[in-house]
Design an enzyme around this catalytic site. Structure first.
Site, PDB file in Angstrom:
ATOM      1  N   ASN A  48      36.568  27.497 -25.451  1.00  0.00           N
ATOM      2  CA  ASN A  48      36.006  26.140 -25.469  1.00  0.00           C
ATOM      3  C   ASN A  48      37.080  25.059 -25.361  1.00  0.00           C
ATOM      4  OD1 ASN A  48      33.962  24.293 -25.588  1.00  0.00           O
ATOM      5  ND2 ASN A  48      33.452  24.603 -27.752  1.00  0.00           N
ATOM      6  N   HIS A 133      21.370  27.895 -38.170  1.00  0.00           N
ATOM      7  CA  HIS A 133      22.111  26.712 -38.621  1.00  0.00           C
ATOM      8  C   HIS A 133      21.194  25.574 -38.991  1.00  0.00           C
ATOM      9  CE1 HIS A 133      24.771  29.043 -36.143  1.00  0.00           C
ATOM     10  NE2 HIS A 133      25.781  28.487 -36.746  1.00  0.00           N
ATOM     11  N   ARG A 158      23.010  28.985 -42.406  1.00  0.00           N
ATOM     12  CA  ARG A 158      24.198  28.178 -42.696  1.00  0.00           C
ATOM     13  C   ARG A 158      23.735  26.738 -42.901  1.00  0.00           C
ATOM     14  NH1 ARG A 158      29.012  26.678 -38.452  1.00  0.00           N
ATOM     15  NH2 ARG A 158      27.734  24.850 -38.138  1.00  0.00           N
ATOM     16  N   TYR A 170      31.458  17.651 -38.858  1.00  0.00           N
ATOM     17  CA  TYR A 170      31.313  18.931 -38.158  1.00  0.00           C
ATOM     18  C   TYR A 170      29.986  19.604 -38.542  1.00  0.00           C
ATOM     19  CZ  TYR A 170      31.219  23.757 -37.211  1.00  0.00           C
ATOM     20  OH  TYR A 170      30.759  24.974 -36.786  1.00  0.00           O
ATOM     21  N   ASP A 222      30.225  26.321 -43.668  1.00  0.00           N
ATOM     22  CA  ASP A 222      31.474  26.324 -42.904  1.00  0.00           C
ATOM     23  C   ASP A 222      32.315  25.106 -43.279  1.00  0.00           C
ATOM     24  OD1 ASP A 222      33.466  26.596 -41.037  1.00  0.00           O
ATOM     25  OD2 ASP A 222      32.127  26.731 -39.294  1.00  0.00           O
ATOM     26  N   HIS A 224      35.276  24.670 -42.005  1.00  0.00           N
ATOM     27  CA  HIS A 224      35.949  24.373 -40.736  1.00  0.00           C
ATOM     28  C   HIS A 224      37.411  23.964 -40.931  1.00  0.00           C
ATOM     29  CE1 HIS A 224      35.546  23.454 -36.356  1.00  0.00           C
ATOM     30  NE2 HIS A 224      34.662  24.413 -36.481  1.00  0.00           N
ATOM     31  N   GLU A 248      33.042  29.631 -45.320  1.00  0.00           N
ATOM     32  CA  GLU A 248      33.769  29.966 -44.078  1.00  0.00           C
ATOM     33  C   GLU A 248      34.972  29.066 -43.851  1.00  0.00           C
ATOM     34  OE1 GLU A 248      31.079  30.382 -40.815  1.00  0.00           O
ATOM     35  OE2 GLU A 248      32.524  29.560 -39.395  1.00  0.00           O
ATOM     36  N   GLU A 274      37.237  33.014 -36.828  1.00  0.00           N
ATOM     37  CA  GLU A 274      36.705  32.710 -35.495  1.00  0.00           C
ATOM     38  C   GLU A 274      37.801  32.309 -34.509  1.00  0.00           C
ATOM     39  OE1 GLU A 274      33.893  29.643 -36.666  1.00  0.00           O
ATOM     40  OE2 GLU A 274      35.108  28.138 -35.674  1.00  0.00           O
ATOM     41  N   ARG A 295      35.511  37.166 -39.101  1.00  0.00           N
ATOM     42  CA  ARG A 295      34.611  36.531 -38.135  1.00  0.00           C
ATOM     43  C   ARG A 295      35.160  36.521 -36.713  1.00  0.00           C
ATOM     44  NH1 ARG A 295      33.193  31.934 -38.087  1.00  0.00           N
ATOM     45  NH2 ARG A 295      31.073  32.357 -37.418  1.00  0.00           N
ATOM     46  N   HIS A 324      31.611  35.433 -35.112  1.00  0.00           N
ATOM     47  CA  HIS A 324      31.353  34.109 -34.557  1.00  0.00           C
ATOM     48  C   HIS A 324      30.323  34.230 -33.428  1.00  0.00           C
ATOM     49  CE1 HIS A 324      33.525  30.494 -32.419  1.00  0.00           C
ATOM     50  NE2 HIS A 324      32.526  30.067 -33.164  1.00  0.00           N
ATOM     51  N   ASP A 328      29.305  28.137 -27.601  1.00  0.00           N
ATOM     52  CA  ASP A 328      30.366  28.236 -26.596  1.00  0.00           C
ATOM     53  C   ASP A 328      30.731  29.693 -26.289  1.00  0.00           C
ATOM     54  OD1 ASP A 328      31.312  27.415 -29.371  1.00  0.00           O
ATOM     55  OD2 ASP A 328      33.179  28.219 -28.596  1.00  0.00           O
ATOM     56  N   GLU A 351      26.586  35.585 -36.501  1.00  0.00           N
ATOM     57  CA  GLU A 351      26.152  34.208 -36.232  1.00  0.00           C
ATOM     58  C   GLU A 351      25.313  34.184 -34.961  1.00  0.00           C
ATOM     59  OE1 GLU A 351      29.337  31.417 -35.477  1.00  0.00           O
ATOM     60  OE2 GLU A 351      28.008  29.709 -35.785  1.00  0.00           O
ATOM     61  N   TRP A 414      40.528  19.928 -37.287  1.00  0.00           N
ATOM     62  CA  TRP A 414      39.126  19.629 -36.947  1.00  0.00           C
ATOM     63  C   TRP A 414      38.241  20.778 -37.340  1.00  0.00           C
ATOM     64  CZ3 TRP A 414      35.883  22.212 -33.404  1.00  0.00           C
ATOM     65  CH2 TRP A 414      34.566  21.681 -33.383  1.00  0.00           C
TER      66      TRP A 414
HETATM   67  O1  KDG Z   1      34.417  26.037 -30.101  1.00  0.00           O
HETATM   68  C1  KDG Z   1      34.419  25.794 -31.469  1.00  0.00           C
HETATM   69  C2  KDG Z   1      33.109  26.229 -32.090  1.00  0.00           C
HETATM   70  O2  KDG Z   1      32.767  27.512 -31.679  1.00  0.00           O
HETATM   71  C3  KDG Z   1      33.188  26.202 -33.579  1.00  0.00           C
HETATM   72  O3  KDG Z   1      33.431  24.902 -33.996  1.00  0.00           O
HETATM   73  C4  KDG Z   1      31.896  26.714 -34.175  1.00  0.00           C
HETATM   74  O4  KDG Z   1      32.878  26.881 -36.341  1.00  0.00           O
HETATM   75  C5  KDG Z   1      32.026  27.216 -35.559  1.00  0.00           C
HETATM   76  C6  KDG Z   1      31.037  28.187 -36.009  1.00  0.00           C
HETATM   77  O5  KDG Z   1      31.196  28.693 -37.101  1.00  0.00           O
HETATM   78  O6  KDG Z   1      30.091  28.441 -35.270  1.00  0.00           O
HETATM   79 MG    MG Z   2      32.996  28.246 -38.000  1.00  0.00          MG
END
Ligand code: KDG
Ligand code: MG
Length: 414
Positions: A48, A133, A158, A170, A222, A224, A248, A274, A295, A324, A328, A351, A414
Site C-alpha cells: 500500500n 471492523h 475490532r 486511524y 488496534d 496502530h 494490536e 502486519e 499478524r 492481517h 489493501d 482479519e 501513523w
Molecule cells: O496499508 C495499511 C493498512 O493495511 C493498515 O493500516 C490496516 O492496521 C491495519 C489493520 O489492522 O487492518
Molecule cells: Mg493493524
C-alpha cells in the site's frame, strides 16, 4: 540422483510472467505466471502506497529470471529469489517473492486438481473465524456498529473510536464495511495525534461495548503503533477487565525486546506483525513469548512458504496466527491466507475487511463468508482469478498512506 530439470523430476516450465496494476477504487499489483501447459497462477504483490516499487522489482528484476523455470519447484524458487538477490528481506523484496510464491502454489493446486489447503496438509478446522471492523466517530456509534456485525454473524469485532479534539483517527471512517486509509494524491495527507486524549478516551469504549453485548463476542483493538511500551502497558492494564481478545500493534516493533516491558505489566493479549516481512522480524517476539498472535500475512511476508515457516515456529511457543486482512490486501492474498489458515494447527483469527464491489468484480473468487467464518473455494488452486480486461479499465492512481503528527508538529508513527 536425478539432475535438476531432467524429465522425471520436472514440472511445467514458466513461459510468461506478467505484472498487472489496477485501481478498482484502490491500487492492486498482481503477478500472473503461465506455464507451457497453459496453466496460470496469480499472486498478490500489493504494498500500500509503494505499489510501483514492487511492480518494477518484479517486472525489471524477477520476471525475466522466471522464464524457463520449473513451476513445481516452489521452495527452490523461493531461495533462488531470496538468496539470489544478495539483498535480503525488506517489504519490497519480500512482497515480490510472496507474489511469485503464491502464484506457484496456485499453479501447483491447479495441476494437482486440489485446493491449496489440501497441499498444505488438509483441513485442520471447519472454517476460518474472522473479525470485522466496527468504527464510529463516538462511542454510541461504535456500539451500534458492533450490533451490525453481530447481526451478520461475526464472532469477533475490532472496535475503533474517534477521539475528542482529533479531526481524524486511524480506523474511523464513513465507510462501515471497509476502510481505506490511503488517500488519492501525490503527497500524503496529514493527521494529528494526542496520546493523552486517546488513553483517556478509549477505555470507556470497551466498557460501553461490554455493557451492551456482554462477554461472548471477541473484542479487538488496534493501537496502530502509537504508544511507547510503558503507555501500552498502562492501556493493557487498564482494559484487562474487558477481556480483549487482543490489543494490536501497541508499540512499534523494530525493537522486539520493547514488548518485554508491556508483558511485565499486563495480561491483555498482544498481537503484532502486519508490517513484518520475515521470520527475523518476530524471532525474539515468538521464542520469548512476548506476544500472543503473529499478524504477518502472505503478501508481505514472503508468501505461503515463508509465512507457514513463521507460523510453524510460533506453534512451538503457543503463539497463534492472526493474519492481517485489510482492504489493501487483494482478494488473491485473502484466498491464499484462507488456505493457510485452514491448514495450520495454531490458527487464531483472520482479519476480514470486505472489498468494494468493483474490486470483487476484478478478482472473481470462490471464498465466502457464512456465520462468522470464511471458507476458501474448493476449486483447484487458490480459487481466485483476475479479469484482465476489466482490470485494464482501472489505471493506477497514486494514493499514499497518511503521515501522523503530534499536536506540537512532531512526526509520529501513523
Ligand atoms: O496499508 C495499511 C493498512 O493495511 C493498515 O493500516 C490496516 O492496521 C491495519 C489493520 O489492522 O487492518
Ligand atoms: Mg493493524
Amino acid at each position: 540422483m536425478t539432475e535438476p530439470g531432467t524429465p522425471s523430476s520436472r514440472g511445467s516450465r514458466i513461459v510468461d510472467a506478467r505484472v498487472i496494476v489496477t485501481c478498482p477504487g484502490r491500487n492492486f499489483v498482481t503477478l500472473k505466471l503461465t506455464t507451457d501447459d497453459g496453466v496460470s497462477g496469480i499472486g498478490d504483490a500489493t504494498l500500500n502506497g509503494r505499489e510501483l516499487a514492487v511492480a518494477s522489482y518484479l517486472q525489471d528484476h524477477v520476471c525475466p529470471a522466471l522464464i524457463g523455470r520449473d513451476s513445481s519447484r516452489i521452495e527452490d524458487t523461493w531461495h533462488y529469489l531470496y538468496k539470489g538477490a544478495y539483498w535480503r528481506r525488506g517489504p519490497v523484496t519480500m512482497t515480490a517473492i510472496a507474489a511469485v510464491d503464491t502464484a506457484l502454489w496456485d499453479i501447483l493446486g491447479k495441476v494437482a486438481g486440489l485446493p491449496v489447503y489440501q497441499l498444505l496438509g488438509g483441513r485442520a478446522r471447519e472454517g476460518v473465524t474472522v473479525y470485522g471492523h466496527a468504527n464510529g466517530r463516538d462511542i454510541p456509534e461504535v456500539v451500534d456498529q458492533v450490533g451490525v456485525y453481530l447481526e451478520l454473524g461475526y464472532k469477533a469485532v475490532r472496535v475503533q473510536v474517534g477521539v475528542p479534539g482529533l479531526p481524524v483517527v486511524y480506523g474511523v471512517s464513513d465507510d462501515k464495511l471497509f476502510y481505506e486509509p490511503a488517500v488519492a494524491g501525490a503527497a500524503p495527507t496529514e493527521a494529528t495525534w494526542s496520546t493523552e486524549r486517546y488513553l483517556h478516551h478509549v477505555p470507556a469504549l470497551f466498557e460501553a461495548v461490554r455493557d451492551k453485548y456482554g462477554f461472548d463476542v471477541r473484542l479487538l483493538h488496534d493501537v496502530h503503533h502509537r504508544l511507547t511500551p510503558i503507555e501500552a502497558a498502562r492501556l493493557g492494564k487498564r482494559v484487562e477487565e474487558y477481556q480483549l481478545y487482543w490489543l494490536e500493534d501497541p508499540t512499534p516493533a523494530e525493537s522486539q525486546e520493547a514488548f518485554r516491558l508491556i508483558r511485565q505489566h499486563t495480561t491483555t493479549p498482544i498481537a503484532v506483525g502486519e508490517v513484518f516481512n520475515s521470520i527475523w522480524d518476530c524471532q525474539q517476539l515468538i521464542t520469548e513469548q512476548l506476544v500472543d498472535f503473529i499478524r504477518a500475512t502472505v503478501v508481505h511476508a514472503g508468501g505461503i512458504t515463508h509465512l507457514r515457516r513463521i507460523f510453524n515456529l510460533a506453534e512451538l511457543y503457543q503463539v497463534r496466527s492472526g493474519s492481517h486482512g485489510a482492504t489493501d490486501l487483494s482478494p488473491v492474498c485473502m484466498a491464499a491466507a484462507l488456505h493457510l489458515d485452514l491448514a495450520i494447527p495454531n490458527f487464531g483469527l483472520q482479519e476480514y475487511m470486505r472489498h468494494s464491489a468493483a474490486t470483487d468484480e476484478v478478482f472473481p473468487h470462490g471464498y465466502h463468508f457464512a456465520d462468522g467464518y470464511l471458507h476458501p473455494a474448493e476449486t483447484p488452486g487458490l480459487g481466485v482469478e483476475i479479469d484482465e480486461e476489466l482490470a485494464a479499465r482501472y489505471p493506477y492512481s497514486a494514493a499514499p498512506l497518511p503521515v501522523n503528527r503530534l499536536l506540537d508538529g512532531s512526526v509520529h508513527s501513523w
